[in-house]
Scaffold this motif. Structure first.
Motif, PDB file in Angstrom:
ATOM      1  N   LEU A 209       0.830  -1.203   0.000  1.00 50.67           N
ATOM      2  CA  LEU A 209       0.000   0.000   0.000  1.00 50.67           C
ATOM      3  C   LEU A 209       0.870   1.261   0.000  1.00 50.67           C
ATOM      4  O   LEU A 209       0.538   2.258  -0.651  1.00 50.67           O
ATOM      5  N   PHE A 210       1.979   1.197   0.728  1.00 49.20           N
ATOM      6  CA  PHE A 210       2.879   2.346   0.767  1.00 49.20           C
ATOM      7  C   PHE A 210       3.533   2.575  -0.588  1.00 49.20           C
ATOM      8  O   PHE A 210       3.750   3.726  -0.992  1.00 49.20           O
ATOM      9  N   ILE A 211       3.829   1.504  -1.299  1.00 48.67           N
ATOM     10  CA  ILE A 211       4.381   1.635  -2.646  1.00 48.67           C
ATOM     11  C   ILE A 211       3.364   2.305  -3.562  1.00 48.67           C
ATOM     12  O   ILE A 211       3.707   3.186  -4.360  1.00 48.67           O
ATOM     13  N   PHE A 212       2.088   1.906  -3.437  1.00 49.36           N
ATOM     14  CA  PHE A 212       1.035   2.581  -4.200  1.00 49.36           C
ATOM     15  C   PHE A 212       1.014   4.077  -3.856  1.00 49.36           C
ATOM     16  O   PHE A 212       0.854   4.933  -4.730  1.00 49.36           O
ATOM     17  N   TYR A 213       1.174   4.381  -2.571  1.00 40.67           N
ATOM     18  CA  TYR A 213       1.172   5.774  -2.109  1.00 40.67           C
ATOM     19  C   TYR A 213       2.336   6.553  -2.740  1.00 40.67           C
ATOM     20  O   TYR A 213       2.154   7.669  -3.231  1.00 40.67           O
ATOM     21  N   LEU A 214       3.538   5.968  -2.726  1.00 43.85           N
ATOM     22  CA  LEU A 214       4.700   6.644  -3.300  1.00 43.85           C
ATOM     23  C   LEU A 214       4.535   6.848  -4.803  1.00 43.85           C
ATOM     24  O   LEU A 214       4.944   7.881  -5.347  1.00 43.85           O
ATOM     25  N   GLU A 215       3.940   5.872  -5.476  1.00 44.71           N
ATOM     26  CA  GLU A 215       3.751   5.985  -6.923  1.00 44.71           C
ATOM     27  C   GLU A 215       2.828   7.148  -7.265  1.00 44.71           C
ATOM     28  O   GLU A 215       3.119   7.948  -8.161  1.00 44.71           O
ATOM     29  N   ILE A 216       1.703   7.245  -6.552  1.00 40.16           N
ATOM     30  CA  ILE A 216       0.764   8.320  -6.876  1.00 40.16           C
ATOM     31  C   ILE A 216       1.310   9.659  -6.389  1.00 40.16           C
ATOM     32  O   ILE A 216       1.061  10.705  -7.002  1.00 40.16           O
ATOM     33  N   GLN A 217       2.096   9.643  -5.296  1.00 37.32           N
ATOM     34  CA  GLN A 217       2.718  10.879  -4.829  1.00 37.32           C
ATOM     35  C   GLN A 217       3.735  11.387  -5.843  1.00 37.32           C
ATOM     36  O   GLN A 217       3.862  12.600  -6.062  1.00 37.32           O
ATOM     37  N   GLU A 218       4.444  10.467  -6.478  1.00 37.44           N
ATOM     38  CA  GLU A 218       5.416  10.854  -7.494  1.00 37.44           C
ATOM     39  C   GLU A 218       4.729  11.527  -8.674  1.00 37.44           C
ATOM     40  O   GLU A 218       5.208  12.529  -9.207  1.00 37.44           O
ATOM     41  N   VAL A 219       3.576  10.966  -9.068  1.00 39.70           N
ATOM     42  CA  VAL A 219       2.799  11.579 -10.150  1.00 39.70           C
ATOM     43  C   VAL A 219       2.316  12.964  -9.732  1.00 39.70           C
ATOM     44  O   VAL A 219       2.409  13.930 -10.493  1.00 39.70           O
ATOM     45  N   LEU A 220       1.795  13.066  -8.515  1.00 35.26           N
ATOM     46  CA  LEU A 220       1.298  14.341  -8.019  1.00 35.26           C
ATOM     47  C   LEU A 220       2.409  15.393  -7.980  1.00 35.26           C
ATOM     48  O   LEU A 220       2.220  16.537  -8.420  1.00 35.26           O
ATOM     49  N   ASP A 221       3.569  15.019  -7.468  1.00 34.45           N
ATOM     50  CA  ASP A 221       4.687  15.957  -7.390  1.00 34.45           C
ATOM     51  C   ASP A 221       5.098  16.445  -8.774  1.00 34.45           C
ATOM     52  O   ASP A 221       5.415  17.622  -8.968  1.00 34.45           O
ATOM     53  N   MET A 222       5.096  15.532  -9.729  1.00 36.30           N
ATOM     54  CA  MET A 222       5.453  15.909 -11.093  1.00 36.30           C
ATOM     55  C   MET A 222       4.432  16.887 -11.666  1.00 36.30           C
ATOM     56  O   MET A 222       4.792  17.899 -12.296  1.00 36.30           O
ATOM     57  N   LEU A 223       3.145  16.621 -11.434  1.00 33.59           N
ATOM     58  CA  LEU A 223       2.099  17.504 -11.950  1.00 33.59           C
ATOM     59  C   LEU A 223       2.175  18.887 -11.305  1.00 33.59           C
ATOM     60  O   LEU A 223       2.008  19.906 -11.975  1.00 33.59           O
ATOM     61  N   LEU A 224       2.419  18.922  -9.996  1.00 34.06           N
ATOM     62  CA  LEU A 224       2.497  20.200  -9.302  1.00 34.06           C
ATOM     63  C   LEU A 224       3.711  21.013  -9.758  1.00 34.06           C
ATOM     64  O   LEU A 224       3.675  22.245  -9.761  1.00 34.06           O
ATOM     65  N   ALA A 225       4.780  20.309 -10.127  1.00 37.83           N
ATOM     66  CA  ALA A 225       5.963  21.002 -10.637  1.00 37.83           C
ATOM     67  C   ALA A 225       5.697  21.592 -12.020  1.00 37.83           C
ATOM     68  O   ALA A 225       6.360  22.546 -12.433  1.00 37.83           O
ATOM     69  N   GLU A 226       4.728  21.027 -12.743  1.00 34.73           N
ATOM     70  CA  GLU A 226       4.403  21.494 -14.086  1.00 34.73           C
ATOM     71  C   GLU A 226       3.270  22.515 -14.097  1.00 34.73           C
ATOM     72  O   GLU A 226       3.285  23.467 -14.883  1.00 34.73           O
ATOM     73  N   ASP A 227       2.277  22.344 -13.224  1.00 35.46           N
ATOM     74  CA  ASP A 227       1.047  23.140 -13.278  1.00 35.46           C
ATOM     75  C   ASP A 227       1.167  24.399 -12.420  1.00 35.46           C
ATOM     76  O   ASP A 227       1.306  24.306 -11.198  1.00 35.46           O
ATOM     77  N   PRO A 228       1.061  25.592 -13.010  1.00 30.85           N
ATOM     78  CA  PRO A 228       1.134  26.828 -12.219  1.00 30.85           C
ATOM     79  C   PRO A 228      -0.153  27.118 -11.446  1.00 30.85           C
ATOM     80  O   PRO A 228      -0.183  28.044 -10.644  1.00 30.85           O
TER      81      PRO A 228
END
Length: 277
Positions: A209-228
């Motif tokens: 479950l934690f791996i699932f959490y890290l995977e979606i967090q990685e996606v979120l971090d990438m999107l936040l770095a791109e989206d103003p």
């Protein structure tokens, strides 16, 4: 977020962490032990982390400041814009090229758009983060910060309006929209089918479950770095940003609920609600 930054995030949640624990987490994500050791060595060399004893790691003050500066946690889609623009004007000499490039990179990551060469603009107040960046890089004498609610010429144009300073061009909104669409497709076609049995049957496998959490967090971090996260008047009517971020937040909340509070991994979780990113 790169794996190095994610490791920094994990270390920021605890006093110290054994290297073998870090390796075991990322082995479950299909990284080799040697690749993780190399990342830890790199972070240590760059003074983001320290090793108080053999194979034990802790984040440094410098590393914690770095994470705090680059972290985007506020959902500006839920804020009302006060019509003020924050402008950063820089004149960093070629002799300080590394600092200039780092400052530009961090400004873009925070959401600033490049209005002209060495002029960056953003509709949200991130002054404290920018000042921290300036202080860390020691470039105070080369940077000016302005705040204004008025353009006398060539304002940033709303969506659909034409002019030299269209928001869609400054922030390349088409590219960001396509990134959102790509990540939503991945979530629905690959990520959620693997996650669904755990959610449906309430399976208790903390590491998985934690791996699932890290995977979606990685996606979120990438999107936040791109989206103003621009105010709505500057966004296309078909914008996927708000819907995608709300969907990811919902997934995260489910995972936080499922991972037992007495699990080793629970200490790394961030509480998620509708006001968080």
């Amino acid at each position: 977020m790169t794996v190095e930054k994610q490791i920094l995030y994990l270390l920021s949640k605890v006093e110290q962490l054994e290297g073998k624990k870090i390796i075991s987490i990322y082995e479950a994500r299909n990284y080799t032990p040697q690749s993780i050791r190399n990342m830890l060595s790199k972070l240590k060399k760059e003074k983001f982390i320290t090793s108080p004893e053999r194979s034990v790691y802790a984040i440094t003050t410098y590393g914690r400041d770095f994470i705090t500066t680059i972290e985007r946690t506020e959902n500006f889609y839920q804020h009302r814009w006060n019509n003020k623009w924050y402008m950063i004007l820089t004149e960093i000499p070629e002799t300080e090229r590394k600092k200039r490039d780092a400052f530009r990179r961090q400004l873009i990551q925070l959401g600033f758009g490049q209005l002209y060469n060495s002029v960056y603009i953003y509709p949200w107040n991130l002054t404290n983060k920018v000042l921290n960046m300036i202080d860390t890089l020691e470039i105070e004498e080369y940077v000016t910060i302005l705040v204004s609610d008025e353009f006398l010429l060539n304002k940033v144009h709303n969506q659909g309006a034409k002019g030299p300073n269209e928001a869609a061009r400054i922030w390349d909104l088409e590219r960001i929209h396509n990134i959102y669409r790509e990540k939503l497709d991945w979530i629905k076609s690959e990520y959620e089918p693997k996650l669904h049995p755990y959610l449906k049957e309430n399976l208790q496998d903390p590491l998985k479950l934690f791996i699932f959490y890290l995977e979606i967090q990685e996606v979120l971090d990438m999107l936040l770095a791109e989206d103003p996260m621009l105010p709505p008047e500057f966004l296309p009517t078909s914008w996927l940003g708000t819907r995608a971020l709300a969907h990811i937040t919902k997934i995260q909340a489910s995972l936080v609920h499922l991972i037992p509070s007495d699990s080793f991994y629970h200490q790394f979780l961030t509480s998620v609600d509708n006001n968080d990113i």
